[in-house]
Scaffold this motif. Structure first.
Motif, short mmCIF file in Angstrom:
data_model
loop_
_atom_site.label_atom_id
_atom_site.label_comp_id
_atom_site.label_asym_id
_atom_site.label_seq_id
_atom_site.Cartn_x
_atom_site.Cartn_y
_atom_site.Cartn_z
N HIS A 109 0.83 -1.21 0.00
CA HIS A 109 0.00 0.00 0.00
C HIS A 109 0.86 1.25 0.00
N LEU A 110 1.99 1.18 0.65
CA LEU A 110 2.86 2.36 0.74
C LEU A 110 3.54 2.67 -0.59
N ILE A 111 3.95 1.63 -1.32
CA ILE A 111 4.61 1.88 -2.61
C ILE A 111 3.60 1.84 -3.76
N GLY A 112 2.41 1.28 -3.50
CA GLY A 112 1.32 1.37 -4.46
C GLY A 112 1.23 0.29 -5.50
N TYR A 113 2.09 -0.71 -5.41
CA TYR A 113 2.04 -1.76 -6.43
C TYR A 113 2.57 -3.07 -5.86
N VAL A 114 2.29 -4.16 -6.59
CA VAL A 114 2.88 -5.45 -6.28
C VAL A 114 3.28 -6.09 -7.61
N THR A 115 4.43 -6.75 -7.63
CA THR A 115 4.87 -7.44 -8.83
C THR A 115 4.31 -8.85 -8.83
N ASP A 122 -4.19 -1.40 -3.55
CA ASP A 122 -4.54 -0.50 -2.46
C ASP A 122 -5.63 -1.15 -1.62
N ALA A 123 -6.25 -0.37 -0.75
CA ALA A 123 -7.18 -0.93 0.23
C ALA A 123 -8.49 -1.41 -0.38
N ARG A 124 -8.68 -1.24 -1.70
CA ARG A 124 -9.93 -1.67 -2.32
C ARG A 124 -10.01 -3.18 -2.52
N MET A 131 -13.27 -15.65 -10.85
CA MET A 131 -14.33 -15.31 -9.89
C MET A 131 -13.71 -14.79 -8.60
N GLY A 132 -14.18 -13.64 -8.15
CA GLY A 132 -13.57 -12.99 -6.99
C GLY A 132 -12.23 -12.40 -7.38
N CYS A 133 -12.23 -11.63 -8.45
CA CYS A 133 -10.97 -11.23 -9.11
C CYS A 133 -10.14 -10.26 -8.29
N GLY A 134 -10.74 -9.51 -7.36
CA GLY A 134 -9.97 -8.54 -6.60
C GLY A 134 -9.28 -7.54 -7.52
N VAL A 143 -17.89 -9.29 -6.30
CA VAL A 143 -19.05 -8.69 -5.66
C VAL A 143 -18.78 -7.23 -5.27
N SER A 144 -17.50 -6.86 -5.20
CA SER A 144 -17.11 -5.52 -4.74
C SER A 144 -16.91 -4.58 -5.93
N PRO A 145 -17.71 -3.52 -6.04
CA PRO A 145 -17.47 -2.56 -7.12
C PRO A 145 -16.13 -1.85 -6.98
N GLU A 146 -15.66 -1.69 -5.73
CA GLU A 146 -14.36 -1.05 -5.52
C GLU A 146 -13.23 -1.92 -6.08
N ALA A 147 -13.30 -3.23 -5.82
CA ALA A 147 -12.28 -4.13 -6.35
C ALA A 147 -12.32 -4.15 -7.88
N LEU A 148 -13.51 -4.16 -8.45
CA LEU A 148 -13.62 -4.17 -9.91
C LEU A 148 -13.04 -2.89 -10.51
N ALA A 149 -13.24 -1.76 -9.84
CA ALA A 149 -12.66 -0.51 -10.34
C ALA A 149 -11.14 -0.60 -10.36
N LEU A 150 -10.55 -1.20 -9.32
CA LEU A 150 -9.11 -1.39 -9.28
C LEU A 150 -8.65 -2.32 -10.39
N ALA A 151 -9.39 -3.42 -10.61
CA ALA A 151 -9.04 -4.35 -11.68
C ALA A 151 -9.10 -3.66 -13.05
N ARG A 152 -10.10 -2.82 -13.25
CA ARG A 152 -10.20 -2.08 -14.51
C ARG A 152 -8.99 -1.16 -14.69
N GLU A 153 -8.57 -0.50 -13.62
CA GLU A 153 -7.41 0.38 -13.71
C GLU A 153 -6.16 -0.41 -14.08
N ASN A 154 -6.02 -1.61 -13.51
CA ASN A 154 -4.87 -2.43 -13.84
C ASN A 154 -4.92 -2.89 -15.30
#
Length: 288
Positions: free
Chosen positions: A73-79, A88-90, A120-123, A145-156
Motif C-alpha cells: 500500500h505504501l509503494i502502491g504496487y505489487v509485482t 490499495d485498500a480496495r 471469480m472474486g478477481c480482486g 461482488v465488490s465494485p471497488e475491487a472491480l474498479a481497481l481491476a479495470r485500472e490495472n
C-alpha cells in the motif's frame, strides 16, 4: 548529510525493532520508491547523499510501515508474474501463492483455441489479467461482488493494456452474464479465512477488506456455494482451479467430487501446504 546506505541501515534497524519481517527488503523498497529507482539501483547509489526533500517523506513512510501498513500500500504496487499491478485498500493484496497458481495453469492447463476463462472474486485482477495477457486468443471475464475491487481491476487492465477482458459485478454467479455453461477455465481465489481466526491474523491483514478474507466459521461458506455452481458452467474438459487455506483440501476435494468433477487433486505450494485444488469437467488434471 545522510547517505542512501546510512538511511537503509537506520531504517532496517527501526523496522526490525517494530517487528517487521524482512525488514531490510522493506526498507530497500521504501527508499527505491522515494528515489524512483529499482532496488538494484540502490547498490550503485550507496554513497549518494539524501536531501531533506527525500528524507521527510521517507520518515513518514517508515513510520506507517512500522505501524503495520502493508509495504504494497505504501509503494502502491505489487509485482505478479513479471508485471506490476496497482494495489490499495480496495482489494486483497495479491499473495505469492496466487502467483504459483497462475504459473501452474499457464504451463499445464492445455486450453482449446480462443478459450473462455472466468476469474471469480478477481480482486485487483492479478489472476484474470495475467491469464488474459499470456493466453493468446482468450477472452477473460473478471467478476467480483465488490465494485471497488472491480474498479481497481479495470485500472490495472488499462495500465497493462490488456483488452481481451470483461468485468462483471456479481455475487458469485447471480449476474445473468455469467449464466450457462461453456467456460474452459474457471479460477477463484475466494475468501477462505475462518471467522475464528480474525483476532490472530497479522496486523497487515487488517488493511485488506474483510469481505475478501472471511467466509464463515470454517472459512468455506463461499466455496461450498461456488464449487457446484462453477462445475455446472464448465465446458467439457474445462478446468476448475482454486486457492484455499491450510487444512481445507479434503473438504474442497469432496465438494468437487460431489459436483461430478474428475481428476480431483490438490497441488502444494512452495511451502508444502496443500493449496490449489484442481479438477476437470471430464478428463484429469494430469492430462497434459
Amino acid at each position: 548529510m545522510t547517505t542512501v546506505l546510512e538511511t537503509l541501515d537506520k531504517g532496517t534497524a527501526y523496522l526490525t525493532k517494530k517487528g517487521i519481517e524482512d525488514a531490510r527488503r522493506n526498507m530497500q523498497l521504501l527508499v527505491a520508491h522515494q528515489l524512483a529507482c529499482t532496488r538494484m539501483d540502490l547498490y550503485l547509489r550507496f554513497d549518494q547523499p539524501l536531501e531533506e526533500t527525500d528524507l521527510a517523506p521517507l520518515r513518514d513512510l517508515l513510520k506507517k510501515r512500522g505501524e503495520g501498513v502493508p509495504i504494497q500500500h505504501l509503494i502502491g504496487y505489487v509485482t505478479f508474474h513479471r508485471r506490476d499491478f496497482k494495489t490499495d485498500a480496495r482489494a486483497l493484496i495479491p499473495r505469492p501463492e496466487t502467483e504459483e497458481l497462475a504459473e501452474w495453469l499457464l504451463k499445464n492447463a492445455k486450453l482449446p483455441p480462443n478459450p473462455r476463462i472466468l476469474d471469480m472474486g478477481c480482486g485487483s485482477g492479478v489472476l484474470g489479467l495475467t491469464l488474459a495477457a499470456d493466453t493468446p486468443g482468450s477472452h477473460v471475464t473478471l467478476a467480483d461482488v465488490s465494485p471497488e475491487a472491480l474498479a481497481l481491476a479495470r485500472e490495472n487492465a488499462a495500465e497493462l493494456e490488456v483488452t481481451n477482458v470483461t468485468f462483471v459485478e456479481s455475487d458469485l454467479f447471480t449476474a445473468p452474464q455469467l449464466g450457462g455453461p461453456g467456460y474452459d477455465l474457471i479460477v477463484a481465489n475466494l475468501p477462505y479465512v475462518p471467522e475464528v481466526d480474525r483476532p490472530t491474523l497479522a496486523r497487515e491483514l487488517a488493511h485488506d477488506p474483510a469481505l475478501a478474507l472471511f467466509s464463515g466459521a470454517d472459512g468455506l461458506d463461499l466455496i461450498r456455494r461456488f464449487v457446484p455452481e462453477a462445475a455446472a458452467r464448465l465446458a467439457p474438459g474445462g478446468w476448475l482451479a482454486l486457492e484455499i487455506g491450510i487444512d481445507q483440501s479434503r473438504e474442497v476435494e469432496g465438494l468437487m467430487q460431489r459436483a461430478s468433477l474428475t481428476g480431483v487433486l490438490t497441488l502444494k505450494d512452495l511451502s508444502g501446504i496443500p493449496r490449489f485444488p484442481i479438477a476437470r469437467c471430464g478428463g484429469s488434471p494430469t492430462d497434459h
